[in-house]
Design a protein around this motif. Structure first.
Motif, short mmCIF file in Angstrom:
data_model
loop_
_atom_site.label_atom_id
_atom_site.label_comp_id
_atom_site.label_asym_id
_atom_site.label_seq_id
_atom_site.Cartn_x
_atom_site.Cartn_y
_atom_site.Cartn_z
N LYS A 56 64.23 85.71 45.01
CA LYS A 56 63.45 85.65 44.40
C LYS A 56 64.22 84.35 43.12
CE LYS A 56 59.61 88.01 44.72
NZ LYS A 56 58.42 88.22 43.91
N GLN A 57 65.22 85.11 42.77
CA GLN A 57 66.08 84.71 42.13
C GLN A 57 67.21 83.40 42.49
OE1 GLN A 57 68.34 87.87 40.02
NE2 GLN A 57 67.05 88.54 38.62
N GLN A 58 68.05 83.99 43.97
CA GLN A 58 68.03 82.81 44.14
C GLN A 58 67.82 81.78 44.76
OE1 GLN A 58 69.99 84.65 47.82
NE2 GLN A 58 71.75 85.55 47.26
N LEU A 59 66.31 81.84 44.88
CA LEU A 59 65.50 80.74 45.85
C LEU A 59 65.52 80.18 43.99
CD1 LEU A 59 63.19 79.14 47.37
CD2 LEU A 59 61.90 80.83 46.41
N LEU B 118 76.28 65.62 47.68
CA LEU B 118 74.96 65.80 46.91
C LEU B 118 73.80 66.18 47.49
CD1 LEU B 118 76.34 64.88 43.50
CD2 LEU B 118 76.22 67.21 44.32
N ASN B 119 73.75 64.96 48.49
CA ASN B 119 72.63 64.21 49.45
C ASN B 119 72.56 64.96 50.49
OD1 ASN B 119 71.73 62.65 47.80
ND2 ASN B 119 72.65 61.21 48.98
N ARG B 120 73.93 66.02 51.30
CA ARG B 120 73.92 67.12 52.27
C ARG B 120 73.10 68.39 51.57
NH1 ARG B 120 78.44 65.67 53.60
NH2 ARG B 120 79.95 67.20 52.53
N THR B 121 74.16 68.77 50.14
CA THR B 121 73.53 69.50 49.79
C THR B 121 72.04 70.34 49.40
OG1 THR B 121 75.91 70.28 48.31
CG2 THR B 121 73.76 71.69 47.75
N ILE B 122 71.82 68.85 48.51
CA ILE B 122 69.99 68.61 48.72
C ILE B 122 69.25 68.63 50.08
CG2 ILE B 122 68.36 67.25 47.55
CD1 ILE B 122 70.26 65.90 45.95
N GLU B 123 69.67 67.99 50.81
CA GLU B 123 68.70 68.57 52.21
C GLU B 123 68.66 69.56 52.62
OE1 GLU B 123 70.89 65.95 54.93
OE2 GLU B 123 70.01 63.96 53.78
N GLU B 124 70.41 70.40 52.05
CA GLU B 124 69.84 71.38 52.69
C GLU B 124 69.28 73.05 51.84
OE1 GLU B 124 74.52 72.83 52.75
OE2 GLU B 124 74.33 71.53 54.68
N LEU B 125 69.28 72.72 50.65
CA LEU B 125 68.97 72.84 49.84
C LEU B 125 66.72 73.02 49.86
CD1 LEU B 125 70.67 72.96 46.43
CD2 LEU B 125 70.46 74.91 47.95
N GLU B 126 66.91 71.72 50.48
CA GLU B 126 65.05 71.32 50.29
C GLU B 126 64.63 71.89 51.44
OE1 GLU B 126 65.20 67.34 50.45
OE2 GLU B 126 65.08 66.98 48.19
N MET B 127 65.79 72.50 53.07
CA MET B 127 65.54 73.30 54.09
C MET B 127 64.78 74.18 53.83
SD MET B 127 67.66 70.51 56.72
CE MET B 127 66.43 71.48 57.97
N ALA C 93 61.91 75.72 54.32
CA ALA C 93 61.14 77.52 54.60
C ALA C 93 60.60 78.58 54.40
CB ALA C 93 62.57 77.81 55.56
N LYS C 94 61.30 79.04 52.70
CA LYS C 94 60.82 79.62 51.48
C LYS C 94 59.34 79.57 51.97
CE LYS C 94 64.98 82.23 51.96
NZ LYS C 94 64.61 83.05 52.51
N GLU C 95 59.00 78.60 51.93
CA GLU C 95 57.96 77.72 51.08
C GLU C 95 57.11 77.99 51.88
OE1 GLU C 95 58.25 74.00 49.46
OE2 GLU C 95 59.04 74.39 47.60
N VAL C 96 57.27 77.50 53.11
CA VAL C 96 55.99 78.26 54.39
C VAL C 96 55.60 79.87 54.98
CG1 VAL C 96 55.94 77.54 56.74
CG2 VAL C 96 56.44 76.10 55.17
N GLU C 97 57.17 80.19 54.52
CA GLU C 97 57.30 81.82 54.47
C GLU C 97 56.20 82.60 53.77
OE1 GLU C 97 59.60 85.70 54.74
OE2 GLU C 97 60.74 83.89 55.22
N LEU C 98 56.00 81.65 52.20
CA LEU C 98 55.52 82.19 50.98
C LEU C 98 53.85 82.27 51.56
CD1 LEU C 98 57.60 81.58 47.76
CD2 LEU C 98 56.91 84.12 48.47
N GLU C 99 53.38 80.75 51.42
CA GLU C 99 52.31 80.46 52.15
C GLU C 99 51.76 80.83 53.26
OE1 GLU C 99 50.44 78.07 50.56
OE2 GLU C 99 51.82 77.63 49.00
#
Length: 356
Positions: free
Chosen positions: A214-217, A251-260, A264-270
Motif C-alpha cells: 500500500k505504501q509503494q502504491l 518521464l512519460n515512459r515512467t508515468i505510463e508504467e506507473l499509470e499501468m 492494474a492495482k485499482e482494477v484488483e482493488l475494485e
C-alpha cells in the motif's frame, strides 16, 4: 587507474525506514542512475548512485551480501557497513535481471579478491622458508597489511643486516603483530556476522509486511503526480531542447508504467471490493430472510392459537345464541298470552262501562 564505472542502469532508489525496519522510504524523487564501480587500487567493487550532488547509495560489495528479487521489478540487498537495506525499483523485469546478474558476478569477484588478499596477507605474515637460518623477515606493519610495500626493507640493506644481528628482538613483534591482526579480523568477522543476522531478520520482517504494497502504491501515485507537474514545467522551459526532450520521454515512459501499475492495482482493488460487497450483501440477505422466517413461524403459531381460540369461542357463542333464541321465543309466547289476557280484560272492562 583509480575507480571506474563498469555498469550503469536507472532505477528508483529506496531505503528501509531506520525507525521501524519495515517500511520503505524513497530517497530519490525520480529514477536515477545506479552504477557499479571498480577500484583497481584497492580491488573493491562498489554500488554508487547520485541524486544531483547527493550520494544516496554508496555500498561496497562483500561476499556476504545477497541481492533478493522481491517482485518482478523490485530488488533489495542489505549493507551491514551502512546499517541499512537498499531497494531498487526498475522500469522492466529485464533491467532487474541484468542488475541482479551483475551483482552476483561482482560479488563472486569480490570473494575471489578477498581470498587472494587473505592468501597474500598470510604469505606476508609468515617468514620465508627459503631464507637462510639466520635471516628474519621484517615485522608486519599497517602499511604492509593495506597492500603497500614502501616500508618493507629489501634483503641485503643495512637495516636487514641489523635485524639479522638481533633476531631475538624482532621475533616478538612479528608474533605479536600476527596475533593482533588475527584477533582484529576475528572481531571484525564476529561484528559483521552479528550485523548480518540483524539485517537478515529486518529484511525478512520487511518482506513479510503487508503494508509495504500500500505504501509503494501511494508512493507511485505521488511520484506520478509529481512527474506530471515536472513534465509541465519542462515543457514551459526554453532552451536545452535535446536534454529536455529526452527527460520528457523518460518521464512519460515512467508515468505510463506507473499509470499501468496503478490501473492494474485499482482494477484488483475494485474486484476485491465487489467480492466483499457481494459477500456482505448475501450474508445480510441470508440473515434477513432467516429472521423473517423465524418471525413468520412465530406469527403462524400465534395465528393458529388464535384461530383455535376463535373457533372455540364461536362454538360457545353459537350455543349461547341458540339458548338466547329459545329464551326469547318462550318470552314472546308468554308475552303473547299476557297480551291476549289483557285484551280480553279490556274488552270486558269496556263492556262493563257500556252496560253501566
Amino acid at each position: 587507474m583509480g575507480e571506474q564505472p563498469i555498469f550503469s542502469t536507472r532505477a528508483h532508489v529506496f531505503q528501509i525506514d531506520p525507525s521501524t525496519k519495515k517500511n520503505w522510504v524513497p530517497t530519490s524523487k525520480h529514477a536515477v542512475t545506479v552504477s557499479y564501480f571498480f577500484d583497481s587500487t584497492r580491488n573493491v567493487y562498489r554500488i554508487i548512485s547520485l541524486d544531483g550532488s547527493k550520494a544516496i547509495i554508496n555500498s561496497t560489495i562483500t561476499p556476504n551480501m545477497t541481492f533478493t528479487k522481491t517482485s518482478q521489478k523490485f530488488g533489495q540487498w542489505a549493507d551491514s557497513r551502512a546499517n541499512t537495506v537498499y531497494g531498487l525499483g526498475f522500469s522492466s523485469e529485464s533491467h532487474l535481471a541484468k542488475f541482479a546478474e551483475k551483482f552476483a558476478e561482482f560479488k563472486e569477484a569480490a570473494r575471489l579478491a578477498k581470498e587472494k588478499s587473505q592468501e597474500k596477507m598470510e604469505l606476508t605474515s609468515t617468514p620465508s622458508q627459503e631464507s637462510a637460518p639466520g635471516d628474519l623477515q621484517s615485522p608486519l606493519t599497517s602499511e604492509s597489511i593495506n597492500g603497500t610495500d614502501e616500508n618493507r626493507v629489501p634483503p641485503g640493506t643495512p637495516q636487514h643486516t641489523e635485524a639479522r644481528a638481533e633476531p631475538s628482538q624482532n621475533a616478538l613483534p612479528l608474533s605479536h603483530s600476527s596475533s593482533s591482526i588475527s584477533k582484529h579480523w576475528e572481531a571484525e568477522l564476529a561484528a559483521l556476522k552479528g550485523n548480518n543476522a540483524k539485517l537478515t531478520a529486518a529484511l525478512l520482517e520487511s518482506t513479510a509486511n503487508v503494508k509495504q504494497w500500500k505504501q509503494q502504491l501511494a508512493a507511485y501515485q505521488e511520484e506520478a503526480e509529481r512527474l506530471h507537474k515536472r513534465v509541465t514545467e519542462l515543457e514551459c522551459v526554453s532552451g536545452q531542447a535535446t536534454v529536455i526532450k529526452s527527460q520528457k520521454t523518460e518521464l512519460n515512459r515512467t508515468i505510463e508504467e506507473l499509470e499501468m501499475a496503478l490501473k492494474a492495482k485499482e482494477v484488483e482493488l475494485e474486484s476485491l471490493k465487489l467480492e466483499v460487497e457481494n459477500a456482505d450483501e448475501l450474508r445480510f440477505q441470508k440473515d434477513t430472510l432467516t429472521h423473517r422466517l423465524k418471525d413468520t413461524e412465530s406469527k403462524n403459531q400465534t395465528l393458529e392459537a388464535q384461530l383455535s381460540d376463535l373457533q372455540q369461542r364461536l362454538k360457545s357463542t353459537q350455543l349461547e345464541r341458540e339458548a338466547y333464541q329459545k329464551s326469547l321465543r318462550s318470552l314472546l309466547e308468554l308475552l303473547d298470552s299476557k297480551i291476549f289476557e289483557l285484551t280480553e280484560l279490556r274488552d270486558t272492562l269496556a263492556k262493563l262501562i257500556e252496560g253501566s
